[in-house]
Write a protein that holds these residues in place. Structure first.
Motif, PDB file in Angstrom:
ATOM      1  N   LEU A  33      56.541  29.030 -25.587  1.00 22.17           N
ATOM      2  CA  LEU A  33      55.315  28.869 -26.355  1.00 22.17           C
ATOM      3  C   LEU A  33      55.534  27.801 -27.419  1.00 22.17           C
ATOM      4  CD1 LEU A  33      54.370  32.634 -26.837  1.00 22.17           C
ATOM      5  CD2 LEU A  33      53.162  30.982 -25.392  1.00 22.17           C
ATOM      6  N   PRO A  34      54.477  27.245 -28.000  1.00 23.81           N
ATOM      7  CA  PRO A  34      54.650  26.244 -29.062  1.00 23.81           C
ATOM      8  C   PRO A  34      55.472  26.807 -30.217  1.00 23.81           C
ATOM      9  CG  PRO A  34      52.380  26.286 -28.307  1.00 23.81           C
ATOM     10  CD  PRO A  34      53.051  27.460 -27.669  1.00 23.81           C
ATOM     11  N   PRO A  35      56.139  25.949 -30.957  1.00 22.95           N
ATOM     12  CA  PRO A  35      56.943  26.408 -32.096  1.00 22.95           C
ATOM     13  C   PRO A  35      56.059  26.910 -33.223  1.00 22.95           C
ATOM     14  CG  PRO A  35      56.845  24.026 -32.064  1.00 22.95           C
ATOM     15  CD  PRO A  35      56.203  24.486 -30.783  1.00 22.95           C
ATOM     16  N   LEU A  36      56.657  27.631 -34.150  1.00 27.31           N
ATOM     17  CA  LEU A  36      55.909  28.211 -35.259  1.00 27.31           C
ATOM     18  C   LEU A  36      55.231  27.150 -36.112  1.00 27.31           C
ATOM     19  CD1 LEU A  36      55.068  30.654 -36.929  1.00 27.31           C
ATOM     20  CD2 LEU A  36      57.304  30.547 -38.079  1.00 27.31           C
ATOM     21  N   ASN A  85      45.660  31.166 -28.980  1.00 28.10           N
ATOM     22  CA  ASN A  85      45.494  32.524 -29.483  1.00 28.10           C
ATOM     23  C   ASN A  85      45.519  33.540 -28.337  1.00 28.10           C
ATOM     24  OD1 ASN A  85      44.588  34.475 -31.720  1.00 28.10           O
ATOM     25  ND2 ASN A  85      42.949  34.703 -30.226  1.00 28.10           N
ATOM     26  N   ALA A  86      44.837  33.209 -27.255  1.00 27.48           N
ATOM     27  CA  ALA A  86      44.818  34.100 -26.097  1.00 27.48           C
ATOM     28  C   ALA A  86      46.194  34.213 -25.449  1.00 27.48           C
ATOM     29  CB  ALA A  86      43.790  33.605 -25.077  1.00 27.48           C
ATOM     30  N   GLN A  87      46.921  33.120 -25.393  1.00 28.50           N
ATOM     31  CA  GLN A  87      48.268  33.155 -24.826  1.00 28.50           C
ATOM     32  C   GLN A  87      49.190  34.045 -25.667  1.00 28.50           C
ATOM     33  OE1 GLN A  87      49.830  29.178 -23.452  1.00 28.50           O
ATOM     34  NE2 GLN A  87      47.894  28.470 -24.314  1.00 28.50           N
ATOM     35  N   LEU A  88      49.059  33.948 -26.977  1.00 28.31           N
ATOM     36  CA  LEU A  88      49.884  34.768 -27.855  1.00 28.31           C
ATOM     37  C   LEU A  88      49.565  36.249 -27.664  1.00 28.31           C
ATOM     38  CD1 LEU A  88      49.632  32.605 -31.094  1.00 28.31           C
ATOM     39  CD2 LEU A  88      51.574  32.735 -29.529  1.00 28.31           C
ATOM     40  N   LYS A  94      53.187  42.702 -24.266  1.00 26.67           N
ATOM     41  CA  LYS A  94      54.382  43.018 -23.498  1.00 26.67           C
ATOM     42  C   LYS A  94      55.465  43.620 -24.399  1.00 26.67           C
ATOM     43  CE  LYS A  94      52.405  41.229 -19.883  1.00 26.67           C
ATOM     44  NZ  LYS A  94      51.896  42.116 -18.809  1.00 26.67           N
ATOM     45  N   ARG A  95      56.497  44.184 -23.776  1.00 28.66           N
ATOM     46  CA  ARG A  95      57.601  44.766 -24.546  1.00 28.66           C
ATOM     47  C   ARG A  95      58.365  43.720 -25.324  1.00 28.66           C
ATOM     48  NH1 ARG A  95      58.449  47.482 -19.773  1.00 28.66           N
ATOM     49  NH2 ARG A  95      60.171  46.083 -19.249  1.00 28.66           N
ATOM     50  N   ASP A  96      58.373  42.494 -24.831  1.00 27.47           N
ATOM     51  CA  ASP A  96      59.119  41.427 -25.480  1.00 27.47           C
ATOM     52  C   ASP A  96      58.370  40.121 -25.274  1.00 27.47           C
ATOM     53  OD1 ASP A  96      61.146  40.262 -26.907  1.00 27.47           O
ATOM     54  OD2 ASP A  96      62.528  40.080 -25.212  1.00 27.47           O
ATOM     55  N   SER A  97      58.625  39.162 -26.162  1.00 29.61           N
ATOM     56  CA  SER A  97      57.963  37.864 -26.103  1.00 29.61           C
ATOM     57  C   SER A  97      58.830  36.859 -26.839  1.00 29.61           C
ATOM     58  CB  SER A  97      56.567  37.944 -26.736  1.00 29.61           C
ATOM     59  OG  SER A  97      56.653  38.366 -28.084  1.00 29.61           O
ATOM     60  N   PRO A  98      58.564  35.550 -26.697  1.00 36.82           N
ATOM     61  CA  PRO A  98      59.334  34.549 -27.440  1.00 36.82           C
ATOM     62  C   PRO A  98      59.356  34.878 -28.925  1.00 36.82           C
ATOM     63  CG  PRO A  98      58.000  33.459 -25.787  1.00 36.82           C
ATOM     64  CD  PRO A  98      57.591  34.913 -25.762  1.00 36.82           C
ATOM     65  N   PRO A  99      60.460  34.587 -29.606  1.00 37.80           N
ATOM     66  CA  PRO A  99      60.655  35.055 -30.994  1.00 37.80           C
ATOM     67  C   PRO A  99      59.603  34.605 -31.991  1.00 37.80           C
ATOM     68  CG  PRO A  99      62.320  33.428 -30.370  1.00 37.80           C
ATOM     69  CD  PRO A  99      61.615  33.820 -29.110  1.00 37.80           C
ATOM     70  N   LEU A 104      53.494  33.293 -35.181  1.00 37.67           N
ATOM     71  CA  LEU A 104      52.524  32.258 -34.849  1.00 37.67           C
ATOM     72  C   LEU A 104      51.118  32.840 -34.749  1.00 37.67           C
ATOM     73  CD1 LEU A 104      51.986  29.318 -34.228  1.00 37.67           C
ATOM     74  CD2 LEU A 104      52.694  29.718 -31.853  1.00 37.67           C
ATOM     75  N   PHE A 105      50.993  34.024 -34.167  1.00 41.95           N
ATOM     76  CA  PHE A 105      49.689  34.691 -34.100  1.00 41.95           C
ATOM     77  C   PHE A 105      49.145  34.929 -35.509  1.00 41.95           C
ATOM     78  CE2 PHE A 105      47.375  38.730 -34.386  1.00 41.95           C
ATOM     79  CZ  PHE A 105      46.293  38.466 -33.559  1.00 41.95           C
TER      80      PHE A 105
END
Length: 251
Positions: A33-36, A85-88, A94-99, A104-105
């Motif tokens: 995903l895009p960076p913070l 926003n929808a991708q986030l 999910k149980r886990d996602s990119p850090p 970012l959300f």
């Protein structure tokens, strides 16, 4: 009580297995995903094209690439920021996602709530509010998000079931066919004229949402949409209450 008498045979264990089965993290492969610190101002000005929903020859064969294309179908012609926003949200389910996903959300809604409210349809606005339940930065964000998650979730279940009655969402029930029967879990009946349960559900959520500057614009918008909606259980109760009051005034 036997398993056959349970609404969900297997009880808690079954429900958690079903719930957790939908939370398998996406496979990103070499993507991310895009960076913070992504430039949100740029994403506001870029429009999602039809190509984003089509599989290209160089696209990775990952679950995330497939999901991203599916989401993109709903955002063609809208901003890349709304699409992000929808991708986030999809990852935060999910149980886990990119850090960087949670931060970012929260950053999107802290800095660009006006743009997101203007771009997103009600379904994605509700999903955004519900995401705050688990991923808000503050207790107020999480509490308001949880309240909205329960409110809109139960409304969806009830309004879906009611479609089998043959009545339009805007058509209130008449008084002639009411059954005076036991309510589930031995709940007390609701007083149509004097009862305040509807307000007691809505007002605390709205109040909590307004106490936090990040989630306040979203909560305000959704609650205003709710009280303006011409259908739904709350509008029907208001119509029934007004009708009952007119009847009592004539007596």
């Amino acid at each position: 009580m036997s398993e056959n008498t349970l609404t969900y045979p297997g009880g808690y264990a079954y429900m958690m297995e079903r719930y957790d089965g939908r939370r398998e993290p996406f496979d990103f492969g070499s993507e991310d995903l895009p960076p913070l610190d992504v430039n949100l101002s740029v994403l506001k000005t870029v429009v999602v094209t039809e190509q984003a929903a089509k599989k290209g020859p160089a696209d990775p064969k990952t679950s995330w690439a497939r999901k991203r294309r599916q989401i993109a179908e709903e955002f063609i012609g809208l901003s890349e920021l709304a699409f992000l926003n929808a991708q986030l949200i999809s990852n935060l389910r999910k149980r886990d996602s990119p850090p960087q996903t949670t931060a970012l959300f929260c950053r999107l809604w802290a800095e660009e709530s006006e743009h997101l409210i203007a771009e997103l349809n009600l379904r994605w606005l509700v999903s955004s509010a519900q995401t705050f339940a688990d991923h808000g930065d503050t207790p107020a964000q999480r509490e308001a998000g949880q309240g909205l998650r329960m409110l809109f979730g139960m409304m969806k279940l009830y309004e879906f079931e009611r479609t089998f009655s043959g009545l339009e969402p805007s058509k209130e029930h008449g008084f002639g066919k009411r059954l005076k029967t036991r309510l589930p879990l031995d709940m007390e009946s609701f007083s149509l004229v004097h009862g305040g349960l509807d307000i007691n559900i809505l007002a605390p959520i709205w109040e909590m949402g307004k106490s936090d500057p990040v989630i306040a614009p979203l909560v305000d918008h959704l609650m205003q949409e709710l009280i303006e909606e011409p259908g739904g259980v709350f509008r029907r109760l208001a119509q029934m209450r007004a009708k009952k009051e007119r009847q009592q005034a004539r007596q």
